[in-house]
Design a protein around this motif. Structure first.
Motif, PDB file in Angstrom:
ATOM      1  N   ASP A 160       0.670  -1.058  -0.108  1.00  0.00           N
ATOM      2  CA  ASP A 160      -0.281   0.079   0.085  1.00  0.00           C
ATOM      3  C   ASP A 160       0.937   1.264  -0.011  1.00  0.00           C
ATOM      4  O   ASP A 160       1.588   1.525   0.967  1.00  0.00           O
ATOM      5  N   SER A 161       0.794   1.972  -1.061  1.00  0.00           N
ATOM      6  CA  SER A 161       1.878   3.233  -1.264  1.00  0.00           C
ATOM      7  C   SER A 161       1.585   4.268  -0.192  1.00  0.00           C
ATOM      8  O   SER A 161       2.268   5.013   0.120  1.00  0.00           O
ATOM      9  N   ASN A 162       0.335   4.212   0.339  1.00  0.00           N
ATOM     10  CA  ASN A 162      -0.052   5.098   1.326  1.00  0.00           C
ATOM     11  C   ASN A 162       0.743   5.083   2.723  1.00  0.00           C
ATOM     12  O   ASN A 162       0.820   5.834   3.478  1.00  0.00           O
ATOM     13  N   LYS A 163       1.082   3.929   2.549  1.00  0.00           N
ATOM     14  CA  LYS A 163       1.722   3.313   4.101  1.00  0.00           C
ATOM     15  C   LYS A 163       3.269   3.247   3.853  1.00  0.00           C
ATOM     16  O   LYS A 163       3.955   2.787   4.902  1.00  0.00           O
ATOM     17  N   PHE A 164       3.875   3.716   2.774  1.00  0.00           N
ATOM     18  CA  PHE A 164       5.244   3.351   2.664  1.00  0.00           C
ATOM     19  C   PHE A 164       5.969   4.245   3.657  1.00  0.00           C
ATOM     20  O   PHE A 164       5.682   5.465   3.682  1.00  0.00           O
TER      21      PHE A 164
ATOM     22  N   ASP B 218      11.363   3.983  -7.888  1.00  0.00           N
ATOM     23  CA  ASP B 218      10.577   2.880  -7.414  1.00  0.00           C
ATOM     24  C   ASP B 218       9.276   2.816  -8.396  1.00  0.00           C
ATOM     25  O   ASP B 218       8.572   3.821  -8.257  1.00  0.00           O
ATOM     26  N   GLY B 219       8.859   1.791  -9.129  1.00  0.00           N
ATOM     27  CA  GLY B 219       7.723   1.393  -9.842  1.00  0.00           C
ATOM     28  C   GLY B 219       6.923   0.728  -8.945  1.00  0.00           C
ATOM     29  O   GLY B 219       6.754   0.566  -7.793  1.00  0.00           O
TER      30      GLY B 219
ATOM     31  N   MET C   9       8.799  -4.306   3.744  1.00  0.00           N
ATOM     32  CA  MET C   9       8.756  -5.112   4.917  1.00  0.00           C
ATOM     33  C   MET C   9       9.033  -4.269   6.046  1.00  0.00           C
ATOM     34  O   MET C   9       9.864  -3.698   6.260  1.00  0.00           O
ATOM     35  N   GLN C  10       7.697  -4.158   6.830  1.00  0.00           N
ATOM     36  CA  GLN C  10       7.859  -2.911   7.994  1.00  0.00           C
ATOM     37  C   GLN C  10       7.833  -3.666   9.388  1.00  0.00           C
ATOM     38  O   GLN C  10       7.984  -2.947  10.326  1.00  0.00           O
TER      39      GLN C  10
END
Length: 386
Positions: A225-229, A236-237, A243-244
């Motif tokens: 989820d890009s909103n949580k990166f 980056d594509g 991995m958080q």
């Protein structure tokens, strides 16, 4: 008479058809059937969120992780349960503390839990894991009040109780595992359970933060989820992921989820049949030496447990007649591994007394009247002749 087990799955042609259709689809895992299963299960239980996982033990482990169990955690649970209910705390490095059970129901005794909490310094315990044993609906409202008083979380082990419920203090029906009182609840889809997926499990909650954490933990602690990166760059594509935290591969395959969706279509019918079987057992053993557990309204009847003298003799007699009863459960604190942690026989006398006499009789929707009559008559013949 064919052999009669204590529990078994019921697979229909509709079940087979949906599994075949799943095998013919584009996804064997991580496909849309997973979310579909989660949604219909959440609707059935009456909760906001559901997370499908590979089995009930995985559900317990991920729940303990999500709730923050670590080497400093002490968690209270019942000794009358499958070992996984306690093991999940150990998986995270925590310590399990048992409390004794209610004699009439064999579920965790809230008064014994209160004694533990009151007689320990505040903050000693981080959580409580009540079990809806055999399908008995634990009053989670009362446990919530106790947990709030001592700043504990609640994890409801509902593996035995999909479709079960209790009435709260306002007279409102509260389904087992609906997230109204417990922070998390877990279910199992093992073949002998109400809903059979082969293997499978589900975690339910009304807490969005815990839900999102469980989704990550289920798949290696990874999010796409890009909103949580945390650190995505312009280079980056769409392949990018992060991995958080340390998670696990506890995913449920799509074909198992497809089977679960199909099984859910008959869930209400299955509960009704289980109640019919239980009422027949109730009537058969009334005014006899055979003792039954308290079976209130809302009981989901995963198991029908009797308590008898000479349990081993009856067990072997039934087995000789191809009736395969079972014992649920050997008290966890008496298992060799847990005795190695310092627990000993005599620590929980009510649980141990229950174990000495308990026997689970055949209980599953496809059990026929003729088969049940044979079970009942066999038990009566044993005691009339001994």
């Amino acid at each position: 008479m064919t052999p009669i087990p204590y529990g078994r799955q019921c697979i229909t042609e509709d079940d087979i058809d949906v599994v075949v259709k799943s095998l013919q689809s584009n996804f064997l895992t991580q496909g849309p059937t997973i979310e579909a299963f989660e949604n219909v299960f959440a609707d059935y239980i009456g909760c906001k969120y559901a997370v499908a996982v590979s089995n009930g033990t995985a559900a317990l482990h991920l729940s303990a992780l999500a709730l923050g169990v670590n080497k400093n955690s002490k968690v209270i649970t019942s000794p009358i349960t499958f070992a996984a209910s306690a093991n999940c705390v150990l998986y995270c490095g925590g310590e399990v503390i048992f409390a004794d059970i209610e004699e009439k129901s064999a579920v965790l005794d809230i008064n014994k839990v209160r004694e533990l909490l009151v007689n320990s310094p505040k903050g000693t315990f981080q959580g409580i894991i009540p079990i809806d044993f055999a399908g008995f609906p634990v009053n989670m409202e009362s446990f919530r009040q106790l947990a709030d008083e001592f700043d504990c979380w609640l994890l409801e082990d509902s593996c035995h109780s999909p479709g079960g419920f209790f009435m709260d203090s306002n007279g409102v029906q509260q389904n087992c595992g609906n997230g109204q009182y417990a922070d998390l609840a877990i279910f199992s889809f093992h073949p002998v359970k109400h809903i059979a997926c082969g293997e499978g499990g589900m975690i339910t909650t009304n807490n969005k933060e815990l839900y999102e954490k469980l989704l990550r933990l289920r798949t290696h602690g990874i999010t796409k989820d890009s909103n949580k990166f945390v650190k995505k760059t312009q280079k980056d594509g769409a392949w990018y992921y992060e991995m958080q935290e340390l998670g696990y591969n506890y995913r449920l395959p799509d074909l198992n989820a497809a089977l679960g969706i199909s099984q859910l279509q008959r869930a209400h019918e299955g509960i009704e049949r289980r109640i019919e079987i239980a009422r027949k057992y109730d009537a058969a053993f009334e005014n006899t030496q055979i003792k039954t557990l308290h079976n209130p309204r809302g009981h989901a009847y995963h198991l029908y447990v009797i308590q008898v003298d000479n349990r081993l003799g009856l067990y072997n007699y039934l087995k000789d007649n191809e009736i395969y009863a079972q014992v649920h459960y050997i008290p966890v604190h008496t298992l060799p591994y847990y005795q190695g942690l310092g627990w000993k026989n005599g620590d929980f006398p009510i649980a141990e007394a229950y174990y000495e006499k308990c026997l689970s009789l055949p209980m599953y929707p496809s059990l026929t009247d003729k088969q049940q009559d044979f079970v009942i008559n066999s038990i009566k013949n044993y005691y009339n002749g001994n």
